[in-house]
Design an enzyme around this catalytic site. Structure first.
Site, mmCIF file in Angstrom:
data_model
loop_
_atom_site.group_PDB
_atom_site.id
_atom_site.type_symbol
_atom_site.label_atom_id
_atom_site.label_comp_id
_atom_site.label_asym_id
_atom_site.label_seq_id
_atom_site.Cartn_x
_atom_site.Cartn_y
_atom_site.Cartn_z
ATOM 1 N N GLY A 73 0.630 -1.092 -0.009
ATOM 2 C CA GLY A 73 0.135 0.059 0.093
ATOM 3 C C GLY A 73 0.771 1.373 0.046
ATOM 4 C CB SER A 111 0.357 3.110 10.730
ATOM 5 O OG SER A 111 1.059 4.400 11.000
ATOM 6 C CE1 TYR A 136 0.057 4.570 5.647
ATOM 7 C CE2 TYR A 136 0.447 5.851 7.446
ATOM 8 C CZ TYR A 136 0.729 4.823 6.866
ATOM 9 O OH TYR A 136 1.608 3.683 7.067
ATOM 10 C CE LYS A 140 -1.324 1.753 7.124
ATOM 11 N NZ LYS A 140 -0.934 0.256 6.054
ATOM 12 N NE ARG A 174 6.849 10.395 15.598
ATOM 13 C CZ ARG A 174 6.812 9.786 14.647
ATOM 14 N NH1 ARG A 174 7.872 9.157 13.970
ATOM 15 N NH2 ARG A 174 5.780 9.042 14.397
HETATM 16 N N1 LIG Z 1 8.028 2.128 7.352
HETATM 17 C C1 LIG Z 1 7.383 2.430 8.428
HETATM 18 O O1 LIG Z 1 8.047 2.775 9.441
HETATM 19 C C2 LIG Z 1 5.967 1.981 8.479
HETATM 20 C C3 LIG Z 1 5.142 1.285 7.709
HETATM 21 N N2 LIG Z 1 3.951 1.045 7.870
HETATM 22 C C4 LIG Z 1 3.295 0.175 6.996
HETATM 23 O O2 LIG Z 1 3.844 -0.932 6.433
HETATM 24 C C5 LIG Z 1 3.728 -1.002 5.233
HETATM 25 C C6 LIG Z 1 5.238 -1.329 4.553
HETATM 26 O O3 LIG Z 1 5.657 -0.040 4.680
HETATM 27 P P1 LIG Z 1 7.136 0.237 3.841
HETATM 28 O O4 LIG Z 1 7.820 -1.047 3.776
HETATM 29 O O5 LIG Z 1 7.612 1.207 4.804
HETATM 30 O O6 LIG Z 1 6.559 0.962 2.630
HETATM 31 P P2 LIG Z 1 6.956 0.731 1.007
HETATM 32 O O7 LIG Z 1 6.499 2.106 0.180
HETATM 33 O O8 LIG Z 1 8.449 0.674 0.874
HETATM 34 O O9 LIG Z 1 6.320 -0.486 0.704
HETATM 35 C C7 LIG Z 1 5.167 -0.558 0.167
HETATM 36 C C8 LIG Z 1 4.956 -1.625 -1.003
HETATM 37 O O10 LIG Z 1 3.557 -1.614 -1.462
HETATM 38 C C9 LIG Z 1 3.560 -1.468 -2.808
HETATM 39 N N3 LIG Z 1 2.378 -1.360 -3.394
HETATM 40 C C10 LIG Z 1 1.937 0.153 -3.485
HETATM 41 N N4 LIG Z 1 0.758 -0.129 -4.118
HETATM 42 C C11 LIG Z 1 0.436 -1.135 -4.717
HETATM 43 C C12 LIG Z 1 -0.544 -1.767 -5.195
HETATM 44 N N5 LIG Z 1 -1.478 -0.885 -5.876
HETATM 45 N N6 LIG Z 1 -0.454 -3.121 -5.449
HETATM 46 C C13 LIG Z 1 0.462 -3.897 -5.117
HETATM 47 N N7 LIG Z 1 1.568 -3.312 -4.265
HETATM 48 C C14 LIG Z 1 1.461 -2.241 -4.068
HETATM 49 C C15 LIG Z 1 4.560 -0.746 -3.099
HETATM 50 O O11 LIG Z 1 5.162 -1.195 -4.650
HETATM 51 C C16 LIG Z 1 5.700 -1.125 -2.202
HETATM 52 O O12 LIG Z 1 6.798 -2.062 -2.443
HETATM 53 C C17 LIG Z 1 2.787 -0.174 4.791
HETATM 54 O O13 LIG Z 1 1.328 -0.664 4.484
HETATM 55 C C18 LIG Z 1 2.955 0.728 5.722
HETATM 56 O O14 LIG Z 1 1.642 1.707 5.711
HETATM 57 C C19 LIG Z 1 3.083 1.427 8.949
HETATM 58 C C20 LIG Z 1 3.848 2.190 9.804
HETATM 59 C C21 LIG Z 1 5.174 2.712 9.731
HETATM 60 O O1 LIG Z 2 5.720 7.949 11.784
HETATM 61 C C1 LIG Z 2 6.566 7.155 11.294
HETATM 62 O O2 LIG Z 2 7.696 7.211 11.853
HETATM 63 C C2 LIG Z 2 6.410 6.178 10.149
HETATM 64 O O3 LIG Z 2 5.031 5.892 10.198
HETATM 65 C C3 LIG Z 2 4.362 5.442 9.123
HETATM 66 O O4 LIG Z 2 3.213 4.896 9.088
HETATM 67 C C4 LIG Z 2 4.867 5.790 7.738
HETATM 68 O O5 LIG Z 2 4.740 4.506 7.035
HETATM 69 C C5 LIG Z 2 6.419 5.847 7.876
HETATM 70 O O6 LIG Z 2 6.768 6.530 6.430
HETATM 71 C C6 LIG Z 2 6.731 6.872 8.993
HETATM 72 O O7 LIG Z 2 8.130 7.226 8.995
#
Ligand SMILES: NC(=O)C1=CN([C@@H]2O[C@H](COP(=O)(O)OP(=O)(O)OC[C@H]3O[C@@H](n4cnc5c(N)ncnc54)[C@H](O)[C@@H]3O)[C@@H](O)[C@H]2O)C=CC1
Ligand SMILES: O=C(O)[C@H]1OC(=O)[C@H](O)[C@@H](O)[C@@H]1O
Length: 267
Positions: A73, A111, A136, A140, A174
């Site tokens: 997503g 999230s 966003y 969630k 943070r």
């Molecule tokens: N990175 C973080 O600190 C946090 C991440 N999250 C959640 O964790 C999950 C993964 O996050 P990240 O790896 O950081 O994000 P990211 O952006 O690196 O990975 C998300 C992946 O989803 C894929 N995607 C997007 N649209 C799509 C579609 N229409 N069909 C199929 N795939 C699709 C993208 O191509 C990407 O590879 C997300 O749902 C994000 O909201 C939640 C809280 C914090």
């Molecule tokens: O608030 C945060 O630290 C994180 O929270 C999320 O849900 C986002 O996917 C990430 O990009 C942010 O960095």
């Protein structure tokens, strides 16, 4: 629960790539899906591209799957329309396809932004009312509510992991409260699809941070035992922060609580 085939959505992303590495060999088959290209399948892996916005494509990758780790997503703020199409409709497609395919469990990347408007002085349990800080964050909350419906209506087990900040290491003050390390993320998501009889559960997605803002409720149900604590990095990053007078420094969601914050919509 011992799933044979686990589907990982968002497998080409930041967290997906880290989980792919660490969960390799932990299940007989790890099926990887994303709309983006990713490295080809290795032994024990299957790579099957799909667009989450298309139910038929999601149904195709859901065949013979026992459990899902749903990360795919938009991982930031965007326009309402983009968030609705990818995150809300996409998560509906995952749950609906999972239910139709007889999948037993879905672990969902929720999230901190479901509760981003709480003050940093408060400790948040999964039971407090949601206070999303962005569209966003609303997506969630929607995913968690949809998971509840599929559990109540169909008995599809659901674990919502409220990930805070997934990073190789903390970058600022943070993160001393919000950090989720790669190895703790792997343990948490593995347990989210293997712990027995979880029913419906929402848990904090953080490491064992001494300064955490989220309570550990539910970690015992999963058997999650974090190995990392951001405090290890306190001396390096505690002085890295914004103006304490800003709302973004007072609320848990950080920059996402700024009404002017548009995330990817501004790109
Ligand atoms: N990175 C973080 O600190 C946090 C991440 N999250 C959640 O964790 C999950 C993964 O996050 P990240 O790896 O950081 O994000 P990211 O952006 O690196 O990975 C998300 C992946 O989803 C894929 N995607 C997007 N649209 C799509 C579609 N229409 N069909 C199929 N795939 C699709 C993208 O191509 C990407 O590879 C997300 O749902 C994000 O909201 C939640 C809280 C914090
Ligand atoms: O608030 C945060 O630290 C994180 O929270 C999320 O849900 C986002 O996917 C990430 O990009 C942010 O960095």
């Amino acid at each position: 629960m011992k799933p044979h085939r686990v589907l990982l959505t968002g497998a080409a992303g930041e967290i997906g790539t880290a989980l792919r590495e660490q969960l390799r060999g932990r299940f007989p088959v790890l099926r990887l899906t994303d709309v983006r290209d990713m490295p080809e399948a290795r032994p024990g892996e299957e790579v099957m591209p799909a667009d989450l916005t298309d139910l038929a494509s999601v149904q195709a990758v859901m065949q013979d799957v026992d459990a899902v780790i749903h990360l795919g997503g938009i991982a930031n703020e965007h326009t309402y329309e983009q968030i609705r199409t990818v995150n809300m409709d996409g998560t509906y497609h995952v749950l609906e396809a999972a239910q139709r395919a007889g999948v037993k469990r879905v672990a969902f990347a929720s999230s901190i932004h479901t509760v981003g408007h709480y003050a940093r002085t408060e400790t948040i349990s999964p039971a407090v009312p949601v206070r999303p800080d962005t569209f966003y964050g609303v997506s969630k909350v929607f995913g968690e509510a949809l998971g509840r419906l599929y559990w109540e209506r169909h008995g599809l087990e659901f674990v919502g992991v409220r990930i805070c900040s997934f990073q190789a290491r903390p970058q600022d003050r943070r993160h001393l409260s919000t950090w989720l390390s790669p190895r703790d993320a792997a343990q948490l998501f593995e347990k989210a699809v293997t712990a027995p009889d979880v029913g419906y559960l929402i848990v904090a997605g953080i490491s064992g941070n001494a300064r955490r803002w989220m309570s550990p409720d539910g970690w015992d149900v999963l058997g999650y035992d974090p190995q990392d604590d951001a405090e290890t990095y306190a001396a390096e990053v505690a002085s890295i922060h914004g103006d304490p007078a800003d709302l973004t420094e007072q609320r848990q969601g950080g920059v996402f609580v700024d009404p002017a914050y548009v995330g990817l919509a501004g790109k």
